[in-house]
Motif scaffolding. Structure first.
Motif, PDB file in Angstrom:
ATOM      1  N   LEU A   1       0.844  -1.179   0.000  1.00 37.75           N
ATOM      2  CA  LEU A   1       0.000   0.000   0.000  1.00 37.75           C
ATOM      3  C   LEU A   1       0.887   1.239   0.000  1.00 37.75           C
ATOM      4  CD1 LEU A   1      -3.025   0.549  -0.021  1.00 37.75           C
ATOM      5  CD2 LEU A   1      -2.931   0.793   2.452  1.00 37.75           C
ATOM      6  N   GLU A   2       0.789   2.004  -1.080  1.00 37.67           N
ATOM      7  CA  GLU A   2       1.628   3.188  -1.264  1.00 37.67           C
ATOM      8  C   GLU A   2       0.828   4.439  -0.915  1.00 37.67           C
ATOM      9  OE1 GLU A   2       4.533   4.756  -4.860  1.00 37.67           O
ATOM     10  OE2 GLU A   2       3.033   3.221  -5.267  1.00 37.67           O
ATOM     11  N   LEU A   3       1.466   5.376  -0.237  1.00 42.10           N
ATOM     12  CA  LEU A   3       0.796   6.599   0.205  1.00 42.10           C
ATOM     13  C   LEU A   3       1.479   7.821  -0.383  1.00 42.10           C
ATOM     14  CD1 LEU A   3      -1.083   8.303   2.048  1.00 42.10           C
ATOM     15  CD2 LEU A   3       0.596   7.947   3.879  1.00 42.10           C
ATOM     16  N   PHE A   4       0.667   8.724  -0.957  1.00 39.62           N
ATOM     17  CA  PHE A   4       1.146  10.013  -1.435  1.00 39.62           C
ATOM     18  C   PHE A   4       0.411  11.084  -0.628  1.00 39.62           C
ATOM     19  CE2 PHE A   4       1.360   7.080  -4.976  1.00 39.62           C
ATOM     20  CZ  PHE A   4       2.624   7.309  -5.506  1.00 39.62           C
ATOM     21  N   LEU A   5       1.134  12.001  -0.008  1.00 38.56           N
ATOM     22  CA  LEU A   5       0.546  13.122   0.734  1.00 38.56           C
ATOM     23  C   LEU A   5       0.839  14.398  -0.047  1.00 38.56           C
ATOM     24  CD1 LEU A   5       1.574  12.062   4.333  1.00 38.56           C
ATOM     25  CD2 LEU A   5      -0.728  12.020   3.349  1.00 38.56           C
ATOM     26  N   VAL A   6      -0.200  14.961  -0.677  1.00 42.49           N
ATOM     27  CA  VAL A   6      -0.015  16.061  -1.618  1.00 42.49           C
ATOM     28  C   VAL A   6      -1.172  17.063  -1.522  1.00 42.49           C
ATOM     29  CG1 VAL A   6       1.313  14.664  -3.261  1.00 42.49           C
ATOM     30  CG2 VAL A   6      -1.165  14.735  -3.434  1.00 42.49           C
ATOM     31  N   PRO A   7      -0.952  18.307  -1.957  1.00 35.37           N
ATOM     32  CA  PRO A   7      -2.060  19.266  -1.983  1.00 35.37           C
ATOM     33  C   PRO A   7      -2.991  19.068  -3.187  1.00 35.37           C
ATOM     34  CG  PRO A   7      -0.015  20.348  -2.599  1.00 35.37           C
ATOM     35  CD  PRO A   7       0.342  18.943  -2.205  1.00 35.37           C
ATOM     36  N   GLU A   8      -2.473  18.464  -4.265  1.00 34.38           N
ATOM     37  CA  GLU A   8      -3.310  18.186  -5.437  1.00 34.38           C
ATOM     38  C   GLU A   8      -2.713  17.070  -6.265  1.00 34.38           C
ATOM     39  OE1 GLU A   8      -2.316  21.336  -8.829  1.00 34.38           O
ATOM     40  OE2 GLU A   8      -3.040  22.274  -6.981  1.00 34.38           O
ATOM     41  N   ALA A   9      -3.578  16.402  -7.044  1.00 35.49           N
ATOM     42  CA  ALA A   9      -3.128  15.297  -7.889  1.00 35.49           C
ATOM     43  C   ALA A   9      -4.141  15.067  -8.998  1.00 35.49           C
ATOM     44  CB  ALA A   9      -2.974  14.021  -7.062  1.00 35.49           C
ATOM     45  N   ASN A  10      -3.644  14.562 -10.124  1.00 35.90           N
ATOM     46  CA  ASN A  10      -4.487  14.104 -11.229  1.00 35.90           C
ATOM     47  C   ASN A  10      -4.329  12.594 -11.333  1.00 35.90           C
ATOM     48  OD1 ASN A  10      -5.306  16.668 -11.870  1.00 35.90           O
ATOM     49  ND2 ASN A  10      -3.854  16.916 -13.540  1.00 35.90           N
ATOM     50  N   VAL A  11      -5.458  11.899 -11.471  1.00 34.91           N
ATOM     51  CA  VAL A  11      -5.453  10.444 -11.630  1.00 34.91           C
ATOM     52  C   VAL A  11      -6.078  10.157 -12.981  1.00 34.91           C
ATOM     53  CG1 VAL A  11      -6.255   8.243 -10.714  1.00 34.91           C
ATOM     54  CG2 VAL A  11      -5.667  10.119  -9.140  1.00 34.91           C
ATOM     55  N   GLU A  12      -5.303   9.513 -13.847  1.00 32.37           N
ATOM     56  CA  GLU A  12      -5.743   9.272 -15.219  1.00 32.37           C
ATOM     57  C   GLU A  12      -5.700   7.786 -15.524  1.00 32.37           C
ATOM     58  OE1 GLU A  12      -4.605  10.791 -19.722  1.00 32.37           O
ATOM     59  OE2 GLU A  12      -3.430  11.465 -18.013  1.00 32.37           O
ATOM     60  N   THR A  13      -6.703   7.308 -16.268  1.00 29.69           N
ATOM     61  CA  THR A  13      -6.729   5.922 -16.741  1.00 29.69           C
ATOM     62  C   THR A  13      -7.017   5.933 -18.237  1.00 29.69           C
ATOM     63  OG1 THR A  13      -9.099   5.530 -16.511  1.00 29.69           O
ATOM     64  CG2 THR A  13      -7.749   5.216 -14.528  1.00 29.69           C
ATOM     65  N   ARG A  14      -6.921   4.767 -18.854  1.00 32.39           N
ATOM     66  CA  ARG A  14      -7.280   4.666 -20.271  1.00 32.39           C
ATOM     67  C   ARG A  14      -8.784   4.673 -20.471  1.00 32.39           C
ATOM     68  NH1 ARG A  14      -3.070   0.400 -23.007  1.00 32.39           N
ATOM     69  NH2 ARG A  14      -1.237   1.681 -22.657  1.00 32.39           N
ATOM     70  N   ARG A  15      -9.504   4.343 -19.422  1.00 33.21           N
ATOM     71  CA  ARG A  15     -10.964   4.356 -19.501  1.00 33.21           C
ATOM     72  C   ARG A  15     -11.451   5.800 -19.582  1.00 33.21           C
ATOM     73  NH1 ARG A  15     -12.057   0.234 -14.478  1.00 33.21           N
ATOM     74  NH2 ARG A  15     -10.802  -1.468 -15.302  1.00 33.21           N
ATOM     75  N   ARG A  16     -12.460   6.020 -20.420  1.00 30.52           N
ATOM     76  CA  ARG A  16     -13.022   7.367 -20.536  1.00 30.52           C
ATOM     77  C   ARG A  16     -13.799   7.762 -19.295  1.00 30.52           C
ATOM     78  NH1 ARG A  16     -15.324  10.624 -24.970  1.00 30.52           N
ATOM     79  NH2 ARG A  16     -17.360  10.246 -24.103  1.00 30.52           N
ATOM     80  N   GLN A  17     -14.533   6.794 -18.753  1.00 31.32           N
ATOM     81  CA  GLN A  17     -15.329   7.043 -17.561  1.00 31.32           C
ATOM     82  C   GLN A  17     -15.013   6.006 -16.492  1.00 31.32           C
ATOM     83  OE1 GLN A  17     -19.430   7.119 -18.920  1.00 31.32           O
ATOM     84  NE2 GLN A  17     -19.365   9.345 -18.906  1.00 31.32           N
ATOM     85  N   LEU A  18     -15.111   6.436 -15.241  1.00 30.48           N
ATOM     86  CA  LEU A  18     -14.834   5.559 -14.105  1.00 30.48           C
ATOM     87  C   LEU A  18     -15.954   5.638 -13.097  1.00 30.48           C
ATOM     88  CD1 LEU A  18     -11.182   6.711 -13.380  1.00 30.48           C
ATOM     89  CD2 LEU A  18     -11.854   4.556 -14.421  1.00 30.48           C
ATOM     90  N   GLN A  19     -16.227   4.519 -12.428  1.00 32.89           N
ATOM     91  CA  GLN A  19     -17.122   4.554 -11.292  1.00 32.89           C
ATOM     92  C   GLN A  19     -16.312   5.042 -10.099  1.00 32.89           C
ATOM     93  OE1 GLN A  19     -18.739   0.574 -10.962  1.00 32.89           O
ATOM     94  NE2 GLN A  19     -20.683   1.330 -11.718  1.00 32.89           N
TER      95      GLN A  19
END
Length: 142
Positions: free
Chosen positions: A96-114
């Motif tokens: 389990l990896e943890l990132f502590l940040v003020p902002e982030a973008n999470v991108e996938t190849r899927r156009r839409q995500l649940q």
């Protein structure tokens, strides 16, 4: 309360039922990483993840997002990993990896995500943009 644990159990069952792994690219101000993961959890500040206090936080006004990215090789290992987090704590589990940040973008190849937003599942378009706004919410307490 118990609602959080019921939601977590439901989410785990949903992940185990479908093809659980997706490629994600997480971009922060300091780095860009690519991971194969069953989920990315984004919360307001770092969570305590050990024992009976799992899911609680020391503070809500730390001004950082906590992004948790799980590494699990197989579906079966997801449940074992959840048990390890509860017993040993998030900081002692390498998967389990943890990132502590003020902002982030999470991108996938899927156009839409649940995406689950406070327990409500909705469809959102990728990339997902997360940003913390310190002191944006006024709270009245006794």
């Amino acid at each position: 309360g118990t609602g959080k644990w019921v939601t977590a159990l439901w989410a785990t069952l949903v992940v185990l039922r479908r093809r659980p792994f997706m490629g994600v690219r997480i971009q922060t101000a300091d780095e860009t990483v690519v991971r194969l993961t069953p989920f990315v959890f984004v919360g307001n500040n770092e969570y305590r993840m050990v024992g009976l206090s799992a899911g609680s936080r020391d503070k809500l006004d730390g001004g950082r997002l906590a992004l948790y990215v799980m590494h699990a090789p197989r579906r079966r290992s997801l449940l074992a990993l959840a048990g390890q987090v509860l017993v040993r704590g998030v900081n002692r589990v390498q998967e389990l990896e943890l990132f502590l940040v003020p902002e982030a973008n999470v991108e996938t190849r899927r156009r839409q995500l649940q995406v689950s937003l406070d327990g409500e599942v909705t469809m959102l378009e990728s990339p997902l943009e997360y940003r913390i706004l310190p002191l944006a919410l006024s709270v009245m307490a006794p």
